[in-house]
Design a protein around this motif. Structure first.
Motif, short mmCIF file in Angstrom:
data_model
loop_
_atom_site.label_atom_id
_atom_site.label_comp_id
_atom_site.label_asym_id
_atom_site.label_seq_id
_atom_site.Cartn_x
_atom_site.Cartn_y
_atom_site.Cartn_z
N GLN A 151 -5.74 -6.33 28.02
CA GLN A 151 -6.95 -6.83 28.66
C GLN A 151 -6.93 -8.32 28.96
O GLN A 151 -7.74 -8.79 29.77
N THR A 152 -6.05 -9.05 28.33
CA THR A 152 -6.03 -10.50 28.54
C THR A 152 -4.68 -11.00 29.07
O THR A 152 -4.62 -11.65 30.12
N ALA A 153 -3.60 -10.69 28.36
CA ALA A 153 -2.30 -11.29 28.70
C ALA A 153 -1.76 -10.78 30.04
O ALA A 153 -1.32 -11.58 30.88
N ILE A 154 -1.78 -9.46 30.26
CA ILE A 154 -1.27 -8.91 31.52
C ILE A 154 -2.09 -9.40 32.72
O ILE A 154 -1.51 -9.85 33.72
N PRO A 155 -3.43 -9.35 32.69
CA PRO A 155 -4.19 -9.90 33.82
C PRO A 155 -3.92 -11.39 34.08
O PRO A 155 -3.86 -11.82 35.23
N GLN A 156 -3.73 -12.17 33.01
CA GLN A 156 -3.44 -13.59 33.20
C GLN A 156 -2.08 -13.79 33.86
O GLN A 156 -1.95 -14.62 34.78
N LEU A 157 -1.07 -13.03 33.42
CA LEU A 157 0.25 -13.15 34.03
C LEU A 157 0.21 -12.68 35.49
O LEU A 157 0.82 -13.28 36.37
N TYR A 158 -0.52 -11.61 35.75
CA TYR A 158 -0.67 -11.12 37.13
C TYR A 158 -1.29 -12.18 38.02
O TYR A 158 -0.81 -12.44 39.12
N SER A 159 -2.36 -12.83 37.54
CA SER A 159 -3.02 -13.88 38.33
C SER A 159 -2.08 -15.04 38.59
O SER A 159 -2.08 -15.61 39.69
N SER A 160 -1.28 -15.39 37.59
CA SER A 160 -0.35 -16.52 37.75
C SER A 160 0.73 -16.22 38.79
O SER A 160 0.99 -17.04 39.68
N ILE A 161 1.35 -15.05 38.68
CA ILE A 161 2.40 -14.69 39.64
C ILE A 161 1.81 -14.50 41.04
O ILE A 161 2.42 -14.90 42.04
N LYS A 162 0.63 -13.92 41.12
CA LYS A 162 -0.01 -13.73 42.42
C LYS A 162 -0.30 -15.07 43.08
O LYS A 162 -0.10 -15.24 44.29
N GLU A 163 -0.75 -16.03 42.30
CA GLU A 163 -1.02 -17.37 42.85
C GLU A 163 0.25 -18.02 43.37
O GLU A 163 0.24 -18.65 44.44
N ASP A 164 1.36 -17.83 42.66
CA ASP A 164 2.64 -18.38 43.12
C ASP A 164 3.06 -17.76 44.45
O ASP A 164 3.53 -18.45 45.36
N ILE A 165 2.90 -16.44 44.56
CA ILE A 165 3.28 -15.75 45.79
C ILE A 165 2.37 -16.15 46.95
O ILE A 165 2.82 -16.34 48.08
N LEU A 166 1.07 -16.31 46.67
CA LEU A 166 0.14 -16.75 47.71
C LEU A 166 0.54 -18.11 48.27
O LEU A 166 0.48 -18.34 49.49
N LYS A 167 0.97 -19.02 47.39
CA LYS A 167 1.42 -20.33 47.86
C LYS A 167 2.70 -20.19 48.69
O LYS A 167 2.88 -20.90 49.68
N GLU A 168 3.57 -19.26 48.29
CA GLU A 168 4.85 -19.10 48.97
C GLU A 168 4.68 -18.52 50.37
O GLU A 168 5.38 -18.90 51.31
N ILE A 169 3.74 -17.57 50.53
CA ILE A 169 3.59 -16.90 51.82
C ILE A 169 2.52 -17.53 52.69
O ILE A 169 2.26 -17.05 53.81
N LYS A 170 1.91 -18.59 52.21
CA LYS A 170 0.79 -19.19 52.93
C LYS A 170 1.20 -19.67 54.32
O LYS A 170 0.47 -19.48 55.29
N ASP A 171 2.35 -20.30 54.42
CA ASP A 171 2.74 -20.95 55.68
C ASP A 171 3.89 -20.25 56.40
O ASP A 171 4.55 -20.86 57.24
#
Length: 625
Positions: A151-171
């Motif tokens: 309930q805590t660790a997996i969602p936090q890791l998911y949010s972190s990796i998702k944020e990295d990918i969003l930055k990568e595909i932004k431009d």
């Protein structure tokens, strides 16, 4: 026997030991204490109690740990305060890491990444062996429970990796996608979505974005809404979507048509359908032979004794020690592999079946063997093409048209030694493959990708169709935004200005490197290129680039086209941008198929209660970590 206590004893351990009494009720021998629990004599020297502790630890561990607890809590019988602690005792009494401390967070993050990447169940953190292993590594680390992980660790890791990918595909300038539908072991329906793009360093990237829960009826409108919503959730512009690759399902095809997205059908599915329908030329004979093959393989694979006898027969016949392969409907190419393996092991199979009256009817007749040999001869040339065009890290779409030409013109061309059935199967497969890629939109897409690949450069196209596509490419070059090509001279000038601004801070000027003739000529060439691009109208520049590119010799087929474009993007700045657009397209939807293989390893029958949003997180992390 009643034992007497040691006089003036201070160590707590003497509570469990005594001595045999003499006639006067005193200890008979102070070097031979007796255990009050098991009445065993434990030899000691003087007042040394080491052997007493060892005896309790090995023979009465419960009493030993009670004694240790008394010592650590400062009980009335404790004497630990009167002696110096050992190194081990001091280490054991160290405080655990704080749960908000950097060390605890780093160790927990490593455990969570292991669980996500290796697709392990959450309750592994509560398994005694796993906890003991981590305690062996670091006794100060207390691993959290499965509830915290889930309930805590997996969602936090998911949010972190998702944020990295969003930055990568932004431009990114362009991207392609793949999608497919799948049902888990408890029949929960999901839709996959992956994207593919070429980065600034000319490497092909693949990202798993979603395993989306789709509970509604899978109509074209429902699938279209989910695809559109998925792209919006990731901030992806639909105008940058070059193409989406899927199977030939009518609902997904209609959904993409309604959205107005460019579409390419999966080469693997097309080849699988062509092979399946290609056998319809003599359906009765082929169905009997293939059915016999499946029954034969199942009989051997499901019996230990049959496998044992097959191994023995293989040794006697000097055949390779290979297992039989079963045709799996959802796996491309397994039909041909099954037939080829049965033909290879036929002498050993006959030796086993001749001694088994119960299964002797499975022995292939000469007519069955002839049919299997005809099928294998027709399908074997196609065995490797699906795997070759299923990669995610190299360009595949530009090879579809050359592969189709090779299949139709050479590999499946009826030969003089082919049987009537082999020739018929080849013709049917060619006909179906041609129909699958007959759409003008798909043909246009494949020709553009082939032209932009320096290994082909449109060499396989007819002059008429090539001219039409060239005009379209020129128009696309004009519509594209100007490429961002950084000149070395400009960057060098900026660096020197930056250095000049800080010159007063330096005690001595840096040594100047003497310029060579090649440096001077290179700078002049860069200046002329910039002047030429500024002087010529963009249409003329686009025409000139395309003509010059097509006139060059094709590079070797084993070379990487992306590395060629990386080295030559300055020579063709407009076309390089167009190459990034078309060469990121996938020839197959294998990326989505692999996502579902991962999802199947996560949503096992033992974990069938996983919620859809949690499965989406776990598949995302397993594919992107």
């Amino acid at each position: 026997m009643e034992l007497v206590s040691k006089p003036n004893a201070t160590a707590a351990v003497w509570e469990y030991f005594g001595f045999k009494p003499n006639d006067r009720g005193e200890p008979l021998n102070l070097c031979e204490p007796v255990c009050r629990i098991c009445h065993k004599i434990v030899a000691t020297k003087g007042s040394n109690t080491t052997n007493l502790y060892v005896h309790l630890k090995h023979n009465h561990p419960v009493k030993f740990f009670q004694l240790r607890r008394k010592s650590t809590t400062g009980g009335p019988s404790s004497s630990s305060s009167s002696r110096q602690s050992t190194v081990n005792e001091t280490f054991h009494r160290q405080e655990a890491y704080k749960k908000d401390g950097a060390k605890w967070c780093a160790l927990t993050d490593s455990v969570v990444r292991l669980i996500a990447k290796e697709m392990l169940p959450f309750n592994i953190v509560e398994k005694p062996a796993f906890r003991k292993m981590l305690q062996t590594f670091d006794r100060r680390y207390e691993i959290p429970g499965k509830t915290y992980i889930s309930q805590t660790a997996i969602p936090q890791l998911y949010s972190s990796i998702k944020e990295d990918i969003l930055k990568e595909i932004k431009d990114i300038s362009f991207y392609s996608a793949t999608s497919d539908m799948w049902s888990s072991s408890n029949m929960t329906p999901y839709m996959s979505l992956t994207i593919h793009y070429i980065a600034a360093d000319w490497t092909l990237h693949s990202k798993c974005l979603e395993t989306r829960y789709v509970p509604d009826n899978h109509t074209a409108n429902t699938l279209g809404e989910n695809l559109k919503s998925a792209l919006a959730d990731w901030g992806l512009d639909e105008d940058k979507l070059v193409c989406i690759t899927t199977d030939n399902g009518p609902n997904i095809v209609a959904a993409i048509r309604n959205l107005g997205w460019p579409w390419l059908n999966c080469f693997g599915h097309n080849l699988h359908l062509a092979v399946s329908h290609g056998l319809d030329s003599d359906k009765e004979r082929t169905a009997r032979a293939i059915g016999l093959c499946k029954s034969l393989v199942n009989t051997f694979n499901l019996s230990f004794f049959k496998k044992r006898d097959l191994r023995k027969a293989q040794n006697e016949a000097n055949l390779p020690q290979h297992n039989l392969i079963l045709d799996v409907v959802t796996r491309w190419g397994t039909k041909q592999k099954m037939i080829e393996r049965v033909l290879e092991q036929l002498p050993a199979i006959r030796r086993v079946l001749v001694q088994d009256r119960k299964h002797s009817h499975l022995t292939p007749t000469w007519q069955d063997v002839a049919v299997l040999e005809s099928i294998n001869a027709a399908l074997k040339p196609l065995a490797d093409f699906t795997d070759v065009l299923s990669g995610e890290t190299y360009v595949t779409v530009s090879s579809v048209k050359p592969v189709l030409e090779l299949i139709k013109g050479d590999l499946l061309s009826p030969g003089p030694d082919d049987s009537t059935m082999t020739a018929s199967i080849k013709q049917n497969v060619c006909k179906i493959l041609t129909e699958k890629y007959s759409s003008p939109g798909i043909q246009n897409l494949l020709i553009k990708a082939t032209i932009l690949d320096p290994r082909y450069r449109g060499s396989m196209e007819e002059a008429g169709s090539l001219d039409d596509v060239k005009h379209q490419l020129v128009q696309e070059l004009l519509d594209l935004k100007g490429p961002e090509v950084r000149e070395e001279g400009a960057s060098g000038e900026g660096s020197s200005q930056a250095a000049g601004g800080n010159k007063h801070e330096s005690t001595a000027d840096p040594p100047t490197k003497k310029k060579r003739l090649s440096d001077l000529l290179q700078n002049r060439r860069a200046e002329l290129t910039v002047q030429t691009q500024a002087t010529y109208p963009k249409r003329e520049q686009a025409d000139a680039e395309l003509t010059k590119f097509l006139q060059e010799d094709a590079i070797d087929a084993s070379c990487d086209p992306l590395m060629w474009w990386c080295d030559n993007q300055r020579r063709y700045p407009l076309m390089a941008n167009l190459a990034k657009k078309y060469m990121c397209i996938c020839a197959t939807s294998t990326s989505s198929e692999r996502m579902f293989s991962t999802a199947g390893n996560i949503a096992t029958p033992e974990r069938s209660c996983l919620k859809p949003h949690k499965l989406n997180m776990l598949v995302f992390l397993a594919r992107n970590l």
